[in-house]
Design a protein around this motif. Structure first.
Motif, mmCIF file in Angstrom:
data_model
loop_
_atom_site.group_PDB
_atom_site.id
_atom_site.type_symbol
_atom_site.label_atom_id
_atom_site.label_comp_id
_atom_site.label_asym_id
_atom_site.label_seq_id
_atom_site.Cartn_x
_atom_site.Cartn_y
_atom_site.Cartn_z
ATOM 1 N N GLY A 103 3.327 8.472 1.920
ATOM 2 C CA GLY A 103 4.267 7.429 1.523
ATOM 3 C C GLY A 103 3.592 6.115 1.187
ATOM 4 N N ALA A 104 2.599 5.728 1.991
ATOM 5 C CA ALA A 104 1.970 4.413 1.814
ATOM 6 C C ALA A 104 1.310 4.250 0.448
ATOM 7 C CB ALA A 104 0.959 4.157 2.942
ATOM 8 N N PRO A 105 0.460 5.193 -0.002
ATOM 9 C CA PRO A 105 -0.130 5.008 -1.333
ATOM 10 C C PRO A 105 0.911 5.053 -2.440
ATOM 11 C CG PRO A 105 -0.708 7.159 -0.428
ATOM 12 C CD PRO A 105 -0.091 6.375 0.676
ATOM 13 N N TYR A 106 1.966 5.851 -2.239
ATOM 14 C CA TYR A 106 3.047 5.869 -3.230
ATOM 15 C C TYR A 106 3.699 4.494 -3.335
ATOM 16 C CZ TYR A 106 7.857 6.206 -4.836
ATOM 17 O OH TYR A 106 9.040 5.956 -5.465
ATOM 18 N N PHE A 107 4.058 3.906 -2.188
ATOM 19 C CA PHE A 107 4.728 2.606 -2.214
ATOM 20 C C PHE A 107 3.847 1.534 -2.855
ATOM 21 C CE2 PHE A 107 7.430 4.110 1.507
ATOM 22 C CZ PHE A 107 8.579 4.225 0.751
ATOM 23 N N ALA A 108 2.555 1.555 -2.550
ATOM 24 C CA ALA A 108 1.656 0.557 -3.137
ATOM 25 C C ALA A 108 1.555 0.740 -4.650
ATOM 26 C CB ALA A 108 0.275 0.649 -2.492
ATOM 27 N N ALA A 109 1.381 1.987 -5.077
ATOM 28 C CA ALA A 109 1.175 2.258 -6.496
ATOM 29 C C ALA A 109 2.445 2.031 -7.317
ATOM 30 C CB ALA A 109 0.676 3.695 -6.682
ATOM 31 N N ILE A 110 3.582 2.471 -6.800
ATOM 32 C CA ILE A 110 4.821 2.309 -7.568
ATOM 33 C C ILE A 110 5.251 0.848 -7.576
ATOM 34 C CG2 ILE A 110 6.537 2.646 -5.732
ATOM 35 C CD1 ILE A 110 6.620 4.271 -9.239
ATOM 36 N N SER A 111 4.927 0.097 -6.521
ATOM 37 C CA SER A 111 5.266 -1.327 -6.490
ATOM 38 C C SER A 111 4.485 -2.090 -7.549
ATOM 39 C CB SER A 111 4.984 -1.911 -5.100
ATOM 40 O OG SER A 111 5.829 -1.334 -4.131
ATOM 41 N N ALA A 112 3.242 -1.679 -7.796
ATOM 42 C CA ALA A 112 2.461 -2.320 -8.853
ATOM 43 C C ALA A 112 3.148 -2.118 -10.204
ATOM 44 C CB ALA A 112 1.046 -1.758 -8.881
ATOM 45 N N LEU A 113 3.693 -0.921 -10.430
ATOM 46 C CA LEU A 113 4.411 -0.656 -11.682
ATOM 47 C C LEU A 113 5.708 -1.459 -11.740
ATOM 48 C CD1 LEU A 113 4.066 3.213 -12.218
ATOM 49 C CD2 LEU A 113 2.766 1.373 -13.313
ATOM 50 N N ARG A 114 6.438 -1.486 -10.640
ATOM 51 C CA ARG A 114 7.700 -2.232 -10.605
ATOM 52 C C ARG A 114 7.464 -3.727 -10.796
ATOM 53 N NH1 ARG A 114 12.491 0.525 -11.292
ATOM 54 N NH2 ARG A 114 12.537 2.416 -10.019
ATOM 55 N N PHE A 115 6.303 -4.202 -10.393
ATOM 56 C CA PHE A 115 5.954 -5.608 -10.569
ATOM 57 C C PHE A 115 5.663 -5.907 -12.034
ATOM 58 C CE2 PHE A 115 3.443 -9.493 -10.082
ATOM 59 C CZ PHE A 115 4.102 -10.136 -9.043
ATOM 60 N N GLY A 116 5.151 -4.900 -12.755
ATOM 61 C CA GLY A 116 4.895 -5.099 -14.176
ATOM 62 C C GLY A 116 3.575 -4.590 -14.694
ATOM 63 N N ALA A 117 2.763 -3.959 -13.838
ATOM 64 C CA ALA A 117 1.516 -3.377 -14.317
ATOM 65 C C ALA A 117 1.812 -2.210 -15.252
ATOM 66 C CB ALA A 117 0.668 -2.902 -13.139
ATOM 67 N N ASP A 118 0.909 -1.943 -16.168
ATOM 68 C CA ASP A 118 1.122 -0.882 -17.149
ATOM 69 C C ASP A 118 0.884 0.514 -16.583
ATOM 70 O OD1 ASP A 118 1.832 -2.588 -19.153
ATOM 71 O OD2 ASP A 118 -0.001 -2.387 -20.328
#
Length: 339
Positions: free
Chosen positions: A40-55
């Motif tokens: 869960g932890a790496p998923y939350f970190a990675a998907i949050s970067a996308l939700r923030f606006g990373a490509d």
């Protein structure tokens, strides 16, 4: 006033949404973590970067975690290369090639303390430093640093994001006086780590960086100031209202959003957009402050909707809305009167 000034600078690091940039030019983020029990932890970190606006967002993990992480979201690019039966020497060429394609590396979410995962994290940090990457260290990457402070000491393109327990442990490991004033401890830890930016999570997030010998940073903060007369530290306190329920995983959201902002900072540094008027020495502090404000806002918005039953998953749809609340709709590329 200080926080408002900080946000003004953060906004300069936000890529324009005007169609001028290509895929990947608004940030490529890597998250290294994810072992058998921690998906869960790496998923939350990675998907949050996308939700923030990373490509683009990559997860570098063990094969035992890859299937679960892939199932959580098809938007993530998953690399199951951290094999328990492989040595760091065997993984190094592939990992080095992968890191060369990224703007920032987040190390720690779901990392665990298994010797093989810790060895790969040390390798990744060494490679990232050699390539001059921005790095974010959280969770068990902080435990790793505490075992060998030399891994990160003096690397000013790094941000550490300890919670209360992690901060206390790391402070003890580097010899900080527990009797030091609470509002000065983050600065003391930054100094002990050789200028690494510290994001101390708590009721109020305290972000501090020791800027000893950094004339460019001083000039950016206080134009025309005399270095001999100014403090060699900068500290920002973020007391923006968050949710009243501190759910597990919120720290992973924060590490992902810090990573996204640092990825943008790297694009800014490379001249992809902007005027490069902000010195690179300020990027870690600005990224930490901006991400802290947005994450706390997302926590508040999620708690308002879900109350006591809020979980980290509820925060994800709020990240983009919180970004717009903090930085304005224009930063989202949504001019008034247009959708």
């Amino acid at each position: 006033m200080l926080l408002r000034s900080i946000l003004t600078q953060v906004k300069q690091l936000i890529p324009p949404l005007d169609g001028s940039l290509h895929k990947g030019q608004s940030g490529r983020v890597g998250v290294l973590g994810g072992a058998l029990d921690y998906t869960g932890a790496p998923y939350f970190a990675a998907i949050s970067a996308l939700r923030f606006g990373a490509d683009l967002s990559h997860v570098i993990c063990s094969p035992t975690a890859a299937s679960a992480i892939k199932a959580y979201s098809p938007d993530l690019i998953v690399h199951p290369i951290l094999r328990a039966d492989a040595s760091p020497e065997q993984v190094s060429p592939e990992l080095k090639s992968l890191l060369a394609r990224l703007h920032v590396l987040v190390i720690g979410p779901g990392l665990g303390r298994e010797p093989y995962m810790q060895a790969f994290a040390k390798l990744a940090l060494s490679l990232a430093r050699a390539q001059g990457m921005f790095v974010v260290l959280d969770a068990d990457a902080l435990w790793m640093v505490g075992q060998d402070v030399a891994l990160i000491k003096g690397y000013r393109r790094a941000v550490v994001t300890p919670n209360v327990a992690e901060f206390a442990r790391l402070s003890d490991q580097v010899g900080i006086d527990p009797g030091a004033p609470a509002d000065q401890r983050a600065g003391l830890l930054s100094r002990a780590l050789g200028g690494v930016t510290v994001l101390q999570k708590g009721a109020t997030d305290i972000i501090s960086v020791d800027t000893t010998g950094d004339a460019a940073d001083l000039e950016a903060r206080l134009p025309g100031a005399d270095p001999a007369k100014e403090k060699a530290q900068e500290t920002v306190e973020v007391d923006v209202e968050g949710g009243l329920k501190r759910c597990g995983g919120q720290g992973d959201v924060l590490s992902g959003t810090v990573g996204a902002l640092l990825a943008w900072a790297k694009c800014y540094e490379d001249g992809v957009f902007g005027d490069k008027s902000i010195p690179a020495s300020r990027y870690p502090l600005l990224a930490a402050a901006g991400a802290s404000i947005v994450t706390r806002t997302a926590s508040r918005r999620a708690f308002f909707k879900e109350g006591r039953g809020v979980v980290t998953q509820d925060m994800l749809p709020e990240i983009g809305k919180s970004f717009a609340e903090v930085f304005g709709e224009d930063a989202q590329g949504q001019d008034k009167g247009k959708l």
